[in-house]
Design a protein around this motif. Sequence first.
Motif, PDB file in Angstrom:
ATOM      1  N   SER A 157     -42.245  31.405  18.322  1.00 49.29           N
ATOM      2  CA  SER A 157     -43.131  30.247  18.398  1.00 49.29           C
ATOM      3  C   SER A 157     -43.285  29.593  17.032  1.00 49.29           C
ATOM      4  O   SER A 157     -43.567  28.396  16.936  1.00 49.29           O
ATOM      5  N   THR A 158     -43.096  30.374  15.957  1.00 47.92           N
ATOM      6  CA  THR A 158     -43.181  29.816  14.612  1.00 47.92           C
ATOM      7  C   THR A 158     -42.020  28.876  14.338  1.00 47.92           C
ATOM      8  O   THR A 158     -42.189  27.795  13.771  1.00 47.92           O
ATOM      9  N   PRO A 182     -51.098  36.495  17.337  1.00 49.36           N
ATOM     10  CA  PRO A 182     -49.870  36.550  18.131  1.00 49.36           C
ATOM     11  C   PRO A 182     -49.789  37.834  18.961  1.00 49.36           C
ATOM     12  O   PRO A 182     -50.318  38.880  18.577  1.00 49.36           O
ATOM     13  N   SER A 241     -44.267  39.050  19.227  1.00 48.86           N
ATOM     14  CA  SER A 241     -44.061  38.001  18.228  1.00 48.86           C
ATOM     15  C   SER A 241     -43.533  38.556  16.908  1.00 48.86           C
ATOM     16  O   SER A 241     -43.981  39.595  16.431  1.00 48.86           O
ATOM     17  N   THR A 261     -44.158  37.084  14.162  1.00 51.49           N
ATOM     18  CA  THR A 261     -45.293  36.892  13.259  1.00 51.49           C
ATOM     19  C   THR A 261     -46.190  38.118  13.273  1.00 51.49           C
ATOM     20  O   THR A 261     -46.675  38.575  12.232  1.00 51.49           O
ATOM     21  N   GLN A 309     -48.974  31.304  21.995  1.00 51.12           N
ATOM     22  CA  GLN A 309     -49.222  29.878  21.822  1.00 51.12           C
ATOM     23  C   GLN A 309     -50.213  29.645  20.679  1.00 51.12           C
ATOM     24  O   GLN A 309     -51.384  30.020  20.763  1.00 51.12           O
ATOM     25  N   ASP A 310     -49.741  29.005  19.599  1.00 48.15           N
ATOM     26  CA  ASP A 310     -50.592  28.782  18.437  1.00 48.15           C
ATOM     27  C   ASP A 310     -51.821  27.953  18.784  1.00 48.15           C
ATOM     28  O   ASP A 310     -52.899  28.162  18.224  1.00 48.15           O
ATOM     29  N   ASN A 311     -51.679  27.002  19.707  1.00 47.46           N
ATOM     30  CA  ASN A 311     -52.826  26.170  20.056  1.00 47.46           C
ATOM     31  C   ASN A 311     -53.945  26.987  20.700  1.00 47.46           C
ATOM     32  O   ASN A 311     -55.130  26.658  20.550  1.00 47.46           O
ATOM     33  N   ILE A 353     -54.608  30.157  19.865  1.00 48.40           N
ATOM     34  CA  ILE A 353     -55.254  30.825  18.737  1.00 48.40           C
ATOM     35  C   ILE A 353     -56.253  29.875  18.098  1.00 48.40           C
ATOM     36  O   ILE A 353     -57.403  30.245  17.800  1.00 48.40           O
ATOM     37  N   PHE A 366     -51.172  32.555  12.145  1.00 48.67           N
ATOM     38  CA  PHE A 366     -49.959  32.026  12.757  1.00 48.67           C
ATOM     39  C   PHE A 366     -49.139  31.331  11.679  1.00 48.67           C
ATOM     40  O   PHE A 366     -49.541  31.253  10.513  1.00 48.67           O
ATOM     41  N   TYR A 400     -48.209  24.783  12.408  1.00 50.60           N
ATOM     42  CA  TYR A 400     -49.260  24.287  13.299  1.00 50.60           C
ATOM     43  C   TYR A 400     -50.455  23.809  12.478  1.00 50.60           C
ATOM     44  O   TYR A 400     -51.023  22.743  12.757  1.00 50.60           O
ATOM     45  N   TYR A 401     -50.832  24.561  11.457  1.00 48.70           N
ATOM     46  CA  TYR A 401     -51.941  24.125  10.604  1.00 48.70           C
ATOM     47  C   TYR A 401     -51.572  22.844   9.855  1.00 48.70           C
ATOM     48  O   TYR A 401     -52.382  21.921   9.749  1.00 48.70           O
TER      49      TYR A 401
END
Length: 329
Positions: A54-55, A178, A182, A184, A208-210, A212, A226, A230-231
């Motif tokens: 996902s990363t 995660p 994962s 991560t 899913q990062d969203n 988190i 994560f 995303y950040y």
Amino acid sequence: MARDDGRNTLTRRRMIAGAGAAGATILAGCTSTDNNGGTTSEGLSGAIEISGSSTVFPLAEAVAEQFMKDHPQVDISVKSTGTGGGFENHFSRGRSQFNNASRQITDAEEDMCADNGIEPLELRVATDALTVVVNNEAEWIDCITVEELRQIWSADGPDTWQEINSDWPDETIERYGPADTSGTFDYFREEILGEEYNHSGDYQPTEQDNLIVQGVQGSEFAVGYFGFSYYYNNPDSVKALAVDGGDGCVDPSVETAKNGEYTPLSRPLFTYAAKGALADEHVAEFARYYIQQSGNQSLVADRVGYVPNTESSVDEQLAALETAIENAG
């Protein structure tokens, strides 16, 4: 068994209205240089499946999107399955030609690939600044040490923030992170917890990062981690903590990951190509394009939020790739 919900997926069917899946027949055509420094082929067509991290997903998504614009008869599906989930459920079973990874392939995963006649080629595509985040209202914390992170995320660790630092609130720690499929998760466990500690099971796991972020947004006393992308693309949604790896507090950023200041949470990102699949022209061309774009500052850093490969690294990855393509042919 590895979990794989595959909810994050990029396909041309989503990106380009009315476009159906391209046929599997490869039509050889004339090649030329496109505006992005890659190559185009008028007759290039076929389907490509990408599984894994996902990363790495947002980078692969951006690269695949551009490649499909240049090659409208190539259909690429990018799934966010987690590094381990991708290797186990897709790549090692011949269901994907590429598996993105936020850590290196394990011996067990290589064995799974070998059992199914899959030979992976490791290709580095970027560098990440793995990011620890808290709620925007958590004004009582801006920086965290590696030891404090270890306590927060260790199995049987403290229940409250104050048990870790007397200046922090006497409130229960809420953890989001995660899933154990994962890369991560694996990287964080290795770099922060080490061999002496197990990762806490008292947290909400997801690929899913969203999700988190949503969890951390829900409580002033929540924490999560994560990949930086995303950040980088949602900087107002949560607060990123500086990390003190022993030489003072350092904020996660493209620059601090690039110059080596952000330790120990800066890390390489990879994609693994199935060598046998490189015999197909559309797969080989996409692999070349992926590596060429890994050095693209505007795409990798400015758009996605990772450190691009250096020119020498791009050349090194391309050399390894060309050897694999020649042998596959």
